[in-house]
Structure formats: structure tokens, C-alpha cells
Write an enzyme that holds these catalytic residues in place. Structure first.
Site, short mmCIF file in Angstrom:
data_model
loop_
_atom_site.label_atom_id
_atom_site.label_comp_id
_atom_site.label_asym_id
_atom_site.label_seq_id
_atom_site.Cartn_x
_atom_site.Cartn_y
_atom_site.Cartn_z
N HIS A 190 1.02 -1.34 -0.14
CA HIS A 190 -0.12 -0.08 -0.01
C HIS A 190 0.87 1.23 0.01
O HIS A 190 0.63 2.12 -0.67
CB HIS A 190 -0.88 -0.01 1.10
CG HIS A 190 -1.78 -1.05 1.27
ND1 HIS A 190 -2.29 -1.87 2.65
CD2 HIS A 190 -3.03 -1.50 0.39
CE1 HIS A 190 -2.96 -2.61 2.19
NE2 HIS A 190 -3.71 -2.31 1.25
N LYS A 230 -18.73 -5.77 8.05
CA LYS A 230 -17.30 -6.46 8.37
C LYS A 230 -16.77 -5.88 9.73
O LYS A 230 -16.50 -4.81 9.72
CB LYS A 230 -16.42 -6.18 7.25
CG LYS A 230 -16.65 -6.91 6.07
CD LYS A 230 -15.95 -6.75 4.89
CE LYS A 230 -14.91 -7.89 4.53
NZ LYS A 230 -14.05 -7.64 3.61
N ARG A 248 -2.03 -6.19 -8.72
CA ARG A 248 -0.97 -7.28 -8.40
C ARG A 248 -0.85 -8.33 -9.35
O ARG A 248 0.01 -8.79 -9.69
CB ARG A 248 -1.18 -7.84 -7.06
CG ARG A 248 -1.11 -6.84 -5.78
CD ARG A 248 -1.74 -7.54 -4.52
NE ARG A 248 -3.07 -7.70 -4.74
CZ ARG A 248 -3.97 -7.90 -3.95
NH1 ARG A 248 -3.31 -8.25 -2.64
NH2 ARG A 248 -5.22 -8.06 -3.96
N SER A 285 -3.30 -7.35 3.01
CA SER A 285 -3.60 -7.31 4.31
C SER A 285 -4.24 -8.41 4.85
O SER A 285 -3.63 -8.95 5.80
CB SER A 285 -4.87 -6.16 4.52
OG SER A 285 -4.21 -4.95 4.12
#
Length: 159
Positions: free
Chosen positions: A17, A41, A90, A127
Site C-alpha cells: 500500500h 465487516k 498485483r 492485508s
């Protein structure tokens, strides 16, 4: 003034990040890091804790602002006159999802999305993966800034 936003949950912020945020800070006059609030969440860190950690690890970038957001990212952008979203990619699987989001965002509001290829050093990093490895006692010290490692270690020790 050229503005952009780097959105995410950042639970916790990783070196991947930070790489994207740092690169965006060189391209734009002002970069917002928008920390997503998802009430459905339960994150490992509360939103305010994430914001504090991000502010600490981005302090070297004078043009980075950190705020929470709830709702549509394009509304966050409109409220702050931000014409661009910067997203790190990614892998091809990221592109498939992010392309759909980018097309929706430009259709809703005219906000552009710029894709930045992730530094190969961080191409596997997320993460979720950091939290999973750390939960099982794995070494994640090379994946997150030291202050984040300390917070992560402390949180997992308490839980």
C-alpha cells in the site's frame, strides 16, 4: 491542483500500500488515502486505529491526507473535487475486478481510474495474508512498517 485518491480498507496498511501511495504522491499535488468503512465487516483494527497508523507511516509525504469514507467512492471524490482514483494491480485477477469498478465509476461520475502495476517485491502481498501469517506466528516484519508490526503483534496478543 491535481488530486487523486488511493482507497482501501488498509486493515492493516502494508508496504505494498505504501509503495502505491508514495508513487501517487510524486504524481499528484494532493493524495487522499480513503479508508473504507464497511459496517457489515469487523476488521482487526477499528477505522480510527487504521487512520492513525496510516497517518504515522505516511508522515513523510506532506501532500497525503487520510480520511474515512462510507458509501460510494465517487461521492467521496465529488465532495473533494478529486478527478482520479489510483489503484495498484498485483495480478490479472485484480485487473478483472478493478476494470469493472473503473468502468462503473467513470459512468457514474466521470472519475478516472489509473492502474499502477505493483512493485514485484509486493506482488503477492495483501492485508488478509499479513493477518493470517501473523496470526499463526509467522514473520511479517518485512511486509509492514515497524509501527504497524508493533500494533499487529499487540492486537493479536490480546485477542
Amino acid at each position: 491542483m491535481r488530486r487523486a485518491v488511493c482507497p482501501g480498507s488498509f486493515d492493516p496498511i502494508t508496504n505494498g500500500h505504501l509503495d502505491i501511495i508514495g508513487r501517487a504522491s510524486k504524481l499528484y499535488d494532493e493524495v487522499y488515502v480513503a479508508v473504507m468503512i464497511n459496517k457489515s465487516k469487523k476488521g482487526l483494527f477499528e477505522v480510527e486505529e487504521r487512520i492513525d497508523l496510516i497517518r504515522e507511516v505516511t508522515a513523510e509525504y506532506a501532500n497525503v491526507r487520510v480520511e474515512a469514507f462510507h458509501g460510494l467512492l465517487v461521492d467521496f471524490c465529488k465532495q473533494r473535487d478529486i478527478p482520479a482514483i489510483v489503484k495498484g494491480l498485483r495480478a490479472v485477477s485484480d485487473f478483472d475486478y478493478e476494470l469493472q469498478m473503473a468502468q462503473m465509476n467513470i459512468g457514474l461520475s466521470g472519475v478516472e481510474t489509473l492502474f499502477v502495476p505493483t512493485n514485484p517485491t509486493y506482488s503477492f502481498l495483501s492485508s488478509s495474508l499479513v493477518k493470517e501469517v501473523a496470526t499463526w506466528g509467522g514473520d511479517v516484519s518485512h511486509l509492514v512498517p515497524p509501527v504497524v508490526l508493533d500494533a499487529l503483534t499487540d492486537r493479536l496478543r490480546r485477542d
